[in-house]
Structures are given as structure tokens and as C-alpha cells.
Design a protein around this motif. Structure first.
Motif, PDB file in Angstrom:
ATOM      1  N   ILE A  34      -5.899   0.711   7.261  1.00  0.00           N
ATOM      2  CA  ILE A  34      -5.727   2.024   6.201  1.00  0.00           C
ATOM      3  C   ILE A  34      -5.391   3.303   6.881  1.00  0.00           C
ATOM      4  N   HIS A  35      -6.078   3.427   7.864  1.00  0.00           N
ATOM      5  CA  HIS A  35      -5.752   4.957   8.444  1.00  0.00           C
ATOM      6  C   HIS A  35      -4.294   4.748   9.057  1.00  0.00           C
ATOM      7  N   ALA A  36      -3.581   3.583   9.678  1.00  0.00           N
ATOM      8  CA  ALA A  36      -2.339   3.473  10.063  1.00  0.00           C
ATOM      9  C   ALA A  36      -1.413   3.726   8.963  1.00  0.00           C
ATOM     10  N   CYS A  37      -1.811   3.164   7.754  1.00  0.00           N
ATOM     11  CA  CYS A  37      -0.842   3.357   6.418  1.00  0.00           C
ATOM     12  C   CYS A  37      -0.882   4.645   6.271  1.00  0.00           C
ATOM     13  N   GLU A  38      -1.853   5.478   6.316  1.00  0.00           N
ATOM     14  CA  GLU A  38      -1.997   6.898   5.793  1.00  0.00           C
ATOM     15  C   GLU A  38      -1.164   7.693   6.794  1.00  0.00           C
ATOM     16  N   GLU A  39      -0.997   7.366   8.003  1.00  0.00           N
ATOM     17  CA  GLU A  39      -0.215   8.131   8.975  1.00  0.00           C
ATOM     18  C   GLU A  39       1.095   7.650   9.062  1.00  0.00           C
ATOM     19  N   ASP A  40       1.514   6.558   8.394  1.00  0.00           N
ATOM     20  CA  ASP A  40       2.977   6.137   8.520  1.00  0.00           C
ATOM     21  C   ASP A  40       3.773   6.508   7.287  1.00  0.00           C
ATOM     22  N   ALA A  41       4.622   7.637   7.500  1.00  0.00           N
ATOM     23  CA  ALA A  41       5.408   8.184   6.411  1.00  0.00           C
ATOM     24  C   ALA A  41       6.289   7.121   5.533  1.00  0.00           C
ATOM     25  N   GLY A  42       6.613   5.944   6.235  1.00  0.00           N
ATOM     26  CA  GLY A  42       7.318   5.026   5.635  1.00  0.00           C
ATOM     27  C   GLY A  42       6.465   4.111   4.579  1.00  0.00           C
ATOM     28  N   VAL A  43       5.337   4.200   4.531  1.00  0.00           N
ATOM     29  CA  VAL A  43       4.329   3.343   3.821  1.00  0.00           C
ATOM     30  C   VAL A  43       4.000   4.407   2.467  1.00  0.00           C
ATOM     31  N   ARG A  44       4.438   3.682   1.438  1.00  0.00           N
ATOM     32  CA  ARG A  44       4.436   4.370  -0.245  1.00  0.00           C
ATOM     33  C   ARG A  44       3.168   3.590  -0.891  1.00  0.00           C
TER      34      ARG A  44
END
Length: 300
Positions: A52-62
Motif C-alpha cells: 500500500i505504501h509503495a502504491c502511495e508513492e508511485d505516481a503511476g498508480v491511480r
């Protein structure tokens, strides 16, 4: 960072919580322990939090979709773990023990739910089969959108044999279901169906099993197409409002701390039986004890 768990559960966590990131901005986290109805070990929860933290930091994940392989989404925590259990027969913790245990549990067993709550990206839960205990009130009540099937069985089922184990869950269940529905399902330990969840506002859509993937995809694509800053702003306002419901970290930590200073007799009884005969044996013993007490109550 300290990691909780035993060597086997730590090594298997990556294969038990899968991750896929698509080019269209949709990320998918899948619980993959179907032989145990996706009961989550501490390392699985830690990995879920980290993803979840990785998704939060990834600008490509919407958008983040959370799902489970097999017959159920998740049956809750793995209660056979050797980490975090009271000693057999222990009914009360000292102040120092409660402080340490509440702190460890708040990170090891609740960090993933806080990560979901704080995530600025929309989260969509694909809920089928069992969604019990921690999965119910730490994932089901935290995800932004929930898709269920009519045959889903959702609830704090552990209330039947763990006494006041739902101390922390009460805030989230009250917030989502309302106090009357929370009492009904909390007091009885009954499971909600998919239709119940939709009617009470826990779920946003209830579709047959063979249409769930299509429905989740439809919602995820719709969310991914929205302007990111607007969605993030809306989520930030909703999170700010949660403090009014006492569901922020401070209140939840306080509930944990107070809960672990005491234990219901039934709860200590259950954990002792788990140590003696495993979860299956403990559940059978609990059913027999409940049946006997019911007969006594009906006796003139």
C-alpha cells in the motif's frame, strides 16, 4: 524495521500476498493463501502494508484493488501463529506487558489497516466468500469501494468465542453500519450476506460471483479516469472527518491498550484450547460449551 513472524511465515509472505501494477494505473493486491481461506499471518499483513505504501508513492498508480484467491476473500488473522498470543491460562496483563503488546499489535497487526485508511489513492475491495474478523473491520470498513457477492459471509464471527475481542472494531463498525446494525451483528456474531452489506452501506455493489471481476474492473477504471488531485482532495477531507468518529490512531491505540489489560473468561478459555488441540478443537469445544450453557439458561 523489526519484522514479526517465524522463519517460515516470513519467507512465504511474498508468495502469499501477490502484486500486479498495470499500465492503466490500476494496481492489484491479492491474498494468496487459499488453503486457509487467506487467513493473514503477521508477515502477510506487513507485506500488505508495504505494498500500500509503495502504491502511495508511485505516481503511476491511480487505484488500488484488493482481492483474494480461492473460496474466500479472507477469514481474518491466522490465530495459530506463535507470535502475540497470551500464555495459556493468562487472564490479565501487567501494565508494562499491555503497553508493549498493544504497541506491537498496533504495528504488526494494525499497520496495514492504517496504511489503507491513509492511502490517498482510491481503494476497491473484491469481497467474496468469508470476510471475517480483521478482514471485516480492518479492510472491509476501510476500503473506499466494496463489491460483494450475494453469498458472501461478512462479520466479526470471532465474537462468538473471543468475548470482547472486537474492542477496536466497534468504532469502524459503528461508523459504517450505524449503532443499531452494529449491535445486531456484534452481539450475535451473525454473518451479513452480500445483500445485507449492500443494504447497510458497507458494500457499494452486490453482483453474482461470475460478474464480480467485471464489476470491480468497471469501478476501478472509472476511478482511474478521474482527475487524481480531485480524488485525493476528497479522500483527505473524508479522513479528516474520521477524527469525529474517534477512529484515528490515538483513539484506536487507546482501545487496544485498555483491552489488553483485561480478558474475558471465554477468551482465555478459547486460547488455552487452541494451544491444547488447535483451532478446530477449540471451536468444537466452544460449540459444546455454548450448547451446554444454552440448555442451562432454558432450565426452569
Amino acid at each position: 524495521m523489526k519484522r514479526y513472524g517465524n522463519p517460515e511465515s516470513l519467507a512465504r509472505a511474498p508468495e502469499q500476498v501477490l502484486f500486479e501494477r498495470r499500465a492503466d494505473g490500476i494496481a492489484r493486491i491479492t491474498l494468496n493463501r487459499p488453503e486457509k481461506h487467506n487467513a493473514m499471518t503477521v508477515p502477510m499483513r506487513t507485506r500488505l502494508m508495504e505494498l500500500i505504501h509503495a502504491c502511495e508513492e508511485d505516481a503511476g498508480v491511480r487505484v488500488v484493488v484488493i482481492a483474494g484467491n480461492g473460496k474466500s476473500f479472507c477469514s481474518g488473522n491466522e490465530i495459530n501463529e506463535d507470535w502475540g498470543q497470551r500464555a495459556p491460562g493468562q487472564k490479565r496483563m501487567s501494565l508494562s506487558m499491555a503497553n508493549r503488546y498493544a504497541s506491537d499489535l498496533n504495528y504488526g497487526r494494525q499497520g496495514f489497516s492504517q496504511a489503507i485508511t491513509r492511502c490517498s489513492k482510491p481503494t476497491v475491495l473484491r469481497l467474496h466468500g468469508y470476510c471475517a474478523a480483521a478482514a471485516y473491520f480492518m479492510i472491509g470498513t476501510r476500503c473506499d469501494m466494496v463489491v460483494v457477492s450475494p453469498g458472501s459471509k461478512i462479520g466479526a464471527l470471532e465474537a462468538r468465542f473471543l468475548g470482547p475481542a472486537g474492542a477496536v472494531s466497534a468504532t469502524h463498525i459503528n461508523r459504517i453500519l450505524g449503532t443499531k446494525a452494529a449491535r445486531r451483528f456484534g452481539y450475535t456474531g451473525a454473518a451479513m450476506s452480500g445483500e445485507d452489506a449492500l443494504r447497510l452501506g458497507l458494500a457499494h455493489s452486490c453482483v453474482p460471483d461470475d460478474r464480480m471481476d467485471e464489476e470491480v474492473e468497471r469501478i476501478a477504471r472509472r476511478l482511474a479516469s478521474q482527475p487524481g488531485p480531485i480524488v485525493e482532495y476528497c479522500k483527505s477531507r473524508i479522513r479528516a472527518a474520521e477524527s469525529l468518529f474517534q477512529t484515528n490512531v490515538r483513539e484506536v491505540s487507546g482501545l487496544l491498550f485498555s483491552h489488553f489489560l483485561q480478558a474475558d473468561h471465554d477468551e482465555a478459555h478459547f486460547w488455552t484450547k487452541v494451544k491444547e488441540s488447535g483451532v478446530s478443537g477449540a471451536l468444537q469445544a466452544d460449540k459444546a460449551r455454548l450448547a451446554a450453557s444454552t440448555v442451562e439458561m432454558k432450565a426452569p
